[in-house]
Design a protein around this motif. Sequence first.
Motif, PDB file in Angstrom:
ATOM      1  N   TYR B 111      82.039 -85.906  69.648  1.00 17.68           N
ATOM      2  CA  TYR B 111      83.092 -84.993  69.187  1.00 17.68           C
ATOM      3  C   TYR B 111      82.562 -84.080  68.079  1.00 17.68           C
ATOM      4  N   ILE B 112      83.148 -82.898  68.032  1.00 15.89           N
ATOM      5  CA  ILE B 112      82.638 -81.864  67.127  1.00 15.89           C
ATOM      6  C   ILE B 112      83.591 -81.607  65.961  1.00 15.89           C
ATOM      7  N   GLN B 113      83.007 -81.315  64.819  1.00 11.78           N
ATOM      8  CA  GLN B 113      83.801 -80.889  63.667  1.00 11.78           C
ATOM      9  C   GLN B 113      83.146 -79.636  63.081  1.00 11.78           C
ATOM     10  N   ILE B 114      83.888 -78.903  62.268  1.00  7.10           N
ATOM     11  CA  ILE B 114      83.315 -77.722  61.634  1.00  7.10           C
ATOM     12  C   ILE B 114      83.000 -78.020  60.178  1.00  7.10           C
ATOM     13  N   LYS B 115      81.751 -77.724  59.791  1.00 12.01           N
ATOM     14  CA  LYS B 115      81.275 -78.002  58.429  1.00 12.01           C
ATOM     15  C   LYS B 115      80.472 -76.775  58.003  1.00 12.01           C
ATOM     16  N   ASN B 116      80.749 -76.213  56.864  1.00 12.58           N
ATOM     17  CA  ASN B 116      80.052 -74.994  56.387  1.00 12.58           C
ATOM     18  C   ASN B 116      80.104 -73.848  57.399  1.00 12.58           C
ATOM     19  N   GLY B 117      81.184 -73.756  58.141  1.00 13.24           N
ATOM     20  CA  GLY B 117      81.256 -72.694  59.155  1.00 13.24           C
ATOM     21  C   GLY B 117      80.326 -72.915  60.329  1.00 13.24           C
ATOM     22  N   GLU B 118      79.913 -74.164  60.532  1.00 12.04           N
ATOM     23  CA  GLU B 118      79.024 -74.497  61.645  1.00 12.04           C
ATOM     24  C   GLU B 118      79.598 -75.672  62.418  1.00 12.04           C
ATOM     25  N   ASN B 119      79.283 -75.732  63.697  1.00 19.45           N
ATOM     26  CA  ASN B 119      79.613 -76.906  64.499  1.00 19.45           C
ATOM     27  C   ASN B 119      78.683 -78.054  64.138  1.00 19.45           C
ATOM     28  N   HIS B 120      79.242 -79.239  64.037  1.00 21.57           N
ATOM     29  CA  HIS B 120      78.422 -80.439  63.881  1.00 21.57           C
ATOM     30  C   HIS B 120      79.084 -81.581  64.615  1.00 21.57           C
ATOM     31  N   HIS B 121      78.279 -82.573  65.009  1.00 21.68           N
ATOM     32  CA  HIS B 121      78.863 -83.745  65.644  1.00 21.68           C
ATOM     33  C   HIS B 121      79.471 -84.660  64.580  1.00 21.68           C
ATOM     34  N   GLN B 122      80.568 -85.297  64.966  1.00 26.03           N
ATOM     35  CA  GLN B 122      81.251 -86.177  64.019  1.00 26.03           C
ATOM     36  C   GLN B 122      80.477 -87.481  63.830  1.00 26.03           C
ATOM     37  N   LYS B 123      80.857 -88.192  62.770  1.00 22.09           N
ATOM     38  CA  LYS B 123      80.243 -89.489  62.506  1.00 22.09           C
ATOM     39  C   LYS B 123      80.681 -90.505  63.554  1.00 22.09           C
ATOM     40  N   ARG B 124      79.778 -91.408  63.906  1.00 26.73           N
ATOM     41  CA  ARG B 124      80.172 -92.577  64.688  1.00 26.73           C
ATOM     42  C   ARG B 124      80.359 -93.761  63.725  1.00 26.73           C
ATOM     43  N   TYR B 125      79.497 -93.818  62.706  1.00 26.13           N
ATOM     44  CA  TYR B 125      79.550 -94.890  61.712  1.00 26.13           C
ATOM     45  C   TYR B 125      80.140 -94.317  60.420  1.00 26.13           C
ATOM     46  N   GLU B 126      80.603 -95.195  59.562  1.00 22.65           N
ATOM     47  CA  GLU B 126      81.234 -94.722  58.329  1.00 22.65           C
ATOM     48  C   GLU B 126      80.239 -94.054  57.389  1.00 22.65           C
ATOM     49  N   LYS B 127      79.036 -94.629  57.339  1.00 23.10           N
ATOM     50  CA  LYS B 127      78.102 -94.210  56.307  1.00 23.10           C
ATOM     51  C   LYS B 127      76.720 -93.969  56.917  1.00 23.10           C
ATOM     52  N   TYR B 128      76.097 -92.881  56.508  1.00 26.65           N
ATOM     53  CA  TYR B 128      74.728 -92.584  56.938  1.00 26.65           C
ATOM     54  C   TYR B 128      73.843 -92.545  55.696  1.00 26.65           C
ATOM     55  N   PRO B 129      72.811 -93.393  55.668  1.00 25.63           N
ATOM     56  CA  PRO B 129      72.009 -93.480  54.439  1.00 25.63           C
ATOM     57  C   PRO B 129      71.289 -92.176  54.095  1.00 25.63           C
ATOM     58  N   ASP B 130      71.193 -91.888  52.806  1.00 27.21           N
ATOM     59  CA  ASP B 130      70.387 -90.758  52.345  1.00 27.21           C
ATOM     60  C   ASP B 130      68.925 -91.039  52.668  1.00 27.21           C
ATOM     61  N   PHE B 131      68.120 -89.995  52.622  1.00 27.40           N
ATOM     62  CA  PHE B 131      66.714 -90.207  52.953  1.00 27.40           C
ATOM     63  C   PHE B 131      65.785 -89.411  52.037  1.00 27.40           C
ATOM     64  N   GLY B 132      64.513 -89.824  52.046  1.00 27.89           N
ATOM     65  CA  GLY B 132      63.466 -89.089  51.345  1.00 27.89           C
ATOM     66  C   GLY B 132      62.270 -88.910  52.265  1.00 27.89           C
ATOM     67  N   LEU B 133      61.442 -87.936  51.970  1.00 27.47           N
ATOM     68  CA  LEU B 133      60.239 -87.678  52.774  1.00 27.47           C
ATOM     69  C   LEU B 133      59.000 -88.055  51.976  1.00 27.47           C
TER      70      LEU B 133
END
Lengths: 218, 185
Positions: B111-133
């Motif tokens: 399913y799609i939601q609008i974020k920053n004027g862009e299409n994005h897929h909705q979350k399936r899980y409640e939380k997505y961990p932050d990341f580093g490179l």
Amino acid sequence: MKLAIINGSPRYKNSNSTLLMDQFLKGFSSKSEIAQSYLVGTENKKKALADFVESDTVLIIFPLYTDCKPGIVKEFFESLLGVENSVQKRVGFIVQSGFPESIHSEALERYLQKLTKRLGHIYLGTVIKGGVEGIKIMPPGMTKKLFGQFEKLGSYFAEFQNFDPKIMKQLRTPYKLSASRIFFFNLISKTGLTNFYWDMNLKKNNAFEQRFDKPFSV
Amino acid sequence: MKKITILNGDIHPEKKIFSEYIHQVEEKLMSEKLEVHVFNINSMNLFYCKGCWSCWWKTPGKCDIQDDGSQIFQSVINSDFIIFASPLIAGFTSSALKKITDRFVCLLHPYIQIKNGENHHQKRYEKYPDFGLILEQEADTDEEDIEIVKNIYGRLSLNFHNNMRFCHFTESNKPEEIAHEISHY
């Protein structure tokens, strides 16, 4: 011109990239020699690399994955590092995505330009086209404009060995969603219509009730 | 911050330098009392995403490919932080790392939601961990390359509803500094 077209879709021949490429080739219809290859499977990868080496002009078409190139396309780019550059080639890219707005592909476009420079070739540009998912099942009336644009892109390329800047500009709009489009989306999302494509397929596969499953939650 | 997943995309582990560095990061994180899971992508049985969308409309949330993917998905979605680690190759993280990243679509909802004027897929899980490179530079890596990599991973964080917390280099950061930084999130 000795043209190589490399199709990097992980869906192999049965892909939206192929549908668009077919339209491009319909317009291209030149006597130039064209080598076509794919990146799915070891033998295909070898052919793609050989085609790249033997051509003077290369077009690489692929879908956007996580706002980036798919893994198999990155693997192909890595294999190009080992190629001896005897001739400077003219290299162009066509990136297609499911989401309609081209902002998703913008960072990747910068990468593709830099990659071409890094490999010592001439960059022809990146054609960006969003809103492509689902074209396979659309009635001809809905794809007529898009297919026409790719056909024109092909005929222009045959004549000028480059992408038509006018069509490139048309294809990459919208950059972001317009205020009216956002308003419309929010309006119809209340009716559930924005989920129609997904729900239809979920129901077809008897998976609709499981659509919110979280199989990896512990 | 308790659980960390490190995705090591080194495709030449026999050269040892990069993977050795990542091993040190792992040890330093453990000495900060963190639970660490390292996946050496290149030595695992993993296939490329086929774009079949089974994970969206046939077996919601589950990838159709029978390989080691599930262990990684399970670890990633239940972590507090993810490290994408890779030497830069042709100006970007390795194809091995991209191979597993492509398959993270099973962690999202179609399913799609609008974020920053862009299409994005909705979350399936409640939380997505932050990341580093954590990256290793190539001989010809320049400022532009680094900007491009950060840009593309910035797009990834938009798609995955999380934040990119850092972009560090094996050349300029010590493993213990990175571990220390993460332990304070």
